[in-house]
Design a protein around this motif. Structure first.
Motif, PDB file in Angstrom:
ATOM      1  N   GLU A  38      -2.534   1.118  -8.046  1.00  0.00           N
ATOM      2  CA  GLU A  38      -3.358   0.416  -7.082  1.00  0.00           C
ATOM      3  C   GLU A  38      -2.512  -0.539  -6.246  1.00  0.00           C
ATOM      4  O   GLU A  38      -1.554  -1.136  -6.746  1.00  0.00           O
ATOM      5  CB  GLU A  38      -4.450  -0.382  -7.806  1.00  0.00           C
ATOM      6  CG  GLU A  38      -5.487   0.485  -8.495  1.00  0.00           C
ATOM      7  CD  GLU A  38      -6.607  -0.353  -9.086  1.00  0.00           C
ATOM      8  OE1 GLU A  38      -6.613  -1.578  -8.863  1.00  0.00           O
ATOM      9  OE2 GLU A  38      -7.477   0.220  -9.765  1.00  0.00           O
ATOM     10  N   ALA A  39      -2.853  -0.670  -4.975  1.00  0.00           N
ATOM     11  CA  ALA A  39      -2.173  -1.650  -4.135  1.00  0.00           C
ATOM     12  C   ALA A  39      -2.370  -3.036  -4.742  1.00  0.00           C
ATOM     13  O   ALA A  39      -3.462  -3.386  -5.166  1.00  0.00           O
ATOM     14  CB  ALA A  39      -2.739  -1.611  -2.718  1.00  0.00           C
ATOM     15  N   GLY A  40      -1.292  -3.793  -4.800  1.00  0.00           N
ATOM     16  CA  GLY A  40      -1.352  -5.108  -5.417  1.00  0.00           C
ATOM     17  C   GLY A  40      -1.006  -5.110  -6.886  1.00  0.00           C
ATOM     18  O   GLY A  40      -0.913  -6.187  -7.497  1.00  0.00           O
ATOM     19  N   ILE A  78      15.021  -1.063  -5.661  1.00  0.00           N
ATOM     20  CA  ILE A  78      14.242  -0.174  -6.518  1.00  0.00           C
ATOM     21  C   ILE A  78      12.913  -0.837  -6.856  1.00  0.00           C
ATOM     22  O   ILE A  78      12.867  -2.019  -7.186  1.00  0.00           O
ATOM     23  CB  ILE A  78      15.013   0.146  -7.823  1.00  0.00           C
ATOM     24  CG1 ILE A  78      16.411   0.694  -7.498  1.00  0.00           C
ATOM     25  CG2 ILE A  78      14.236   1.138  -8.676  1.00  0.00           C
ATOM     26  CD1 ILE A  78      17.299   0.847  -8.719  1.00  0.00           C
ATOM     27  N   ARG A  79      11.845  -0.069  -6.769  1.00  0.00           N
ATOM     28  CA  ARG A  79      10.529  -0.524  -7.187  1.00  0.00           C
ATOM     29  C   ARG A  79      10.116   0.307  -8.402  1.00  0.00           C
ATOM     30  O   ARG A  79      10.026   1.530  -8.319  1.00  0.00           O
ATOM     31  CB  ARG A  79       9.495  -0.367  -6.068  1.00  0.00           C
ATOM     32  CG  ARG A  79       9.792  -1.203  -4.827  1.00  0.00           C
ATOM     33  CD  ARG A  79       9.713  -2.698  -5.116  1.00  0.00           C
ATOM     34  NE  ARG A  79       9.953  -3.513  -3.941  1.00  0.00           N
ATOM     35  CZ  ARG A  79      11.142  -3.970  -3.578  1.00  0.00           C
ATOM     36  NH1 ARG A  79      12.206  -3.674  -4.316  1.00  0.00           N
ATOM     37  NH2 ARG A  79      11.263  -4.724  -2.507  1.00  0.00           N
ATOM     38  N   PRO A  81       0.798  -1.235   0.000  1.00  0.00           N
ATOM     39  CA  PRO A  81       0.000   0.000   0.000  1.00  0.00           C
ATOM     40  C   PRO A  81       0.831   1.286   0.000  1.00  0.00           C
ATOM     41  O   PRO A  81       0.482   2.251  -0.688  1.00  0.00           O
ATOM     42  CB  PRO A  81      -0.836  -0.125   1.280  1.00  0.00           C
ATOM     43  CG  PRO A  81      -0.991  -1.606   1.479  1.00  0.00           C
ATOM     44  CD  PRO A  81       0.328  -2.192   1.030  1.00  0.00           C
ATOM     45  N   ASP A  82       1.938   1.325   0.760  1.00  0.00           N
ATOM     46  CA  ASP A  82       2.742   2.542   0.825  1.00  0.00           C
ATOM     47  C   ASP A  82       3.408   2.826  -0.514  1.00  0.00           C
ATOM     48  O   ASP A  82       3.370   3.951  -1.022  1.00  0.00           O
ATOM     49  CB  ASP A  82       3.794   2.419   1.929  1.00  0.00           C
ATOM     50  CG  ASP A  82       4.628   3.687   2.063  1.00  0.00           C
ATOM     51  OD1 ASP A  82       4.050   4.751   2.354  1.00  0.00           O
ATOM     52  OD2 ASP A  82       5.854   3.612   1.858  1.00  0.00           O
ATOM     53  N   THR A  83       4.034   1.793  -1.101  1.00  0.00           N
ATOM     54  CA  THR A  83       4.678   1.958  -2.402  1.00  0.00           C
ATOM     55  C   THR A  83       3.654   2.331  -3.467  1.00  0.00           C
ATOM     56  O   THR A  83       3.900   3.202  -4.304  1.00  0.00           O
ATOM     57  CB  THR A  83       5.402   0.663  -2.809  1.00  0.00           C
ATOM     58  OG1 THR A  83       6.423   0.365  -1.850  1.00  0.00           O
ATOM     59  CG2 THR A  83       6.041   0.799  -4.186  1.00  0.00           C
ATOM     60  N   ALA A  84       2.493   1.674  -3.428  1.00  0.00           N
ATOM     61  CA  ALA A  84       1.455   1.958  -4.412  1.00  0.00           C
ATOM     62  C   ALA A  84       1.001   3.412  -4.336  1.00  0.00           C
ATOM     63  O   ALA A  84       0.799   4.070  -5.372  1.00  0.00           O
ATOM     64  CB  ALA A  84       0.272   1.019  -4.199  1.00  0.00           C
ATOM     65  N   ALA A  85       0.853   3.934  -3.125  1.00  0.00           N
ATOM     66  CA  ALA A  85       0.417   5.324  -2.969  1.00  0.00           C
ATOM     67  C   ALA A  85       1.459   6.282  -3.545  1.00  0.00           C
ATOM     68  O   ALA A  85       1.112   7.267  -4.212  1.00  0.00           O
ATOM     69  CB  ALA A  85       0.165   5.633  -1.500  1.00  0.00           C
TER      70      ALA A  85
END
Length: 270
Positions: free
Chosen positions: A223-225, A248-249, A214-218
């Protein structure tokens, strides 16, 4: 005449008055054929085959790819679910966002790799000296945890949209000099070489496909996932010393990782 069962499994028959492209009628399951078509279209989209961002209609794609319209429709549905394309009545099928290629066969920073594709900017979320490194990071860098280091976290933007979240730990001697550089406008690789007086030599890279927490997605505005590339990189100076451990994402909907592989001489069997 084609067997009705084959036609049902392979897709619809050609319309009266039109000749069917070779391969339109197949005994292979349509889902399998749709997956194959999706793979071809994905490669074409990410390689810039549709520069205006608009794909041909289903019938034209079927003719080009020797696939039934049903298989093409299912393939486009798969790509839409991936977030690669959008479909709207009266508009057609369009690419949502361009995908940029990042070569894995050359050690380059993001701004350097995407030169000519747009402006890369860095949002600095952390830039600090730490007195003790996490044990796993210290092991990767080949230094005692108590030696400390420098922690950087940057949200990388390309043309106004987030592209990647980069977290780095650098050795103290290299990182301290990097902290004094232009972290907003420059790649860390170029700052390392400029401030240390040493050239970078190589990097050990591992890439995984993961889902965004969720944090990375925000932060990445997805979207989360959603699927992201998780790239772990350990960069060494030319003398072999590791100085930069990165995690790295990368948004998988905006980046394609590319490389050219050469086949060497097979080892002799003994």
């Amino acid at each position: 005449m084609d067997h009705p069962r084959d036609a049902a499994r392979g897709g619809q028959r050609a319309r009266p008055g039109r000749s069917a492209a070779a391969g339109w009628v197949s005994s292979r399951p349509r889902a399998e054929r749709a997956r194959e078509v999706a793979d071809v279209l994905r490669q074409q989209i990410t390689s810039g085959r549709f520069p205006d961002g608009v794909l041909p209609d289903e019938y034209s794609l079927g003719q080009r790819l020797h696939a039934s319209r049903n298989a093409v429709r299912e393939a486009l549905g798969l790509l839409r679910n991936e977030g690669l394309i959008t479909r709207r009545r009266g508009v057609g099928t369009t690419v949502v966002l361009p995908k940029y290629g990042h070569g894995l066969d050359r050690l380059a920073g993001l701004a350097e790799a995407l030169s000519g594709h747009g402006a890369v900017t860095n949002e600095i979320r952390a830039a600090e000296a730490v007195t003790e490194l996490p044990a796993v990071i210290a092991e990767r860098l080949g230094v005692p945890a108590a030696a400390g280091g420098v922690r950087l976290e940057r949200l990388r933007w390309l043309d106004g949209l987030p592209l990647s979240l980069d977290s780095s730990y650098l050795t103290t001697d290299v990182g301290t000099r990097v902290l004094a550089g232009d972290l907003v406008g420059r790649d860390v690789f170029s700052l390392i070489e400029e401030t240390s007086g040493h050239r970078l030599g190589r990097a050990d890279v591992a890439v995984h496909a993961v889902t965004a927490d969720p944090d990375t997605a925000a932060l990445l505005r997805i979207e989360a996932g959603a699927a992201v590339f998780a790239l772990e990189r350990l960069t060494h100076l030319a003398d072999g010393r590791p100085v930069d451990a990165e995690s790295i994402r990368i948004r998988a909907d905006r980046m394609a990782l590319r490389t050219t592989l050469h086949r060497g001489v097979p080892p002799a069997s003994g």
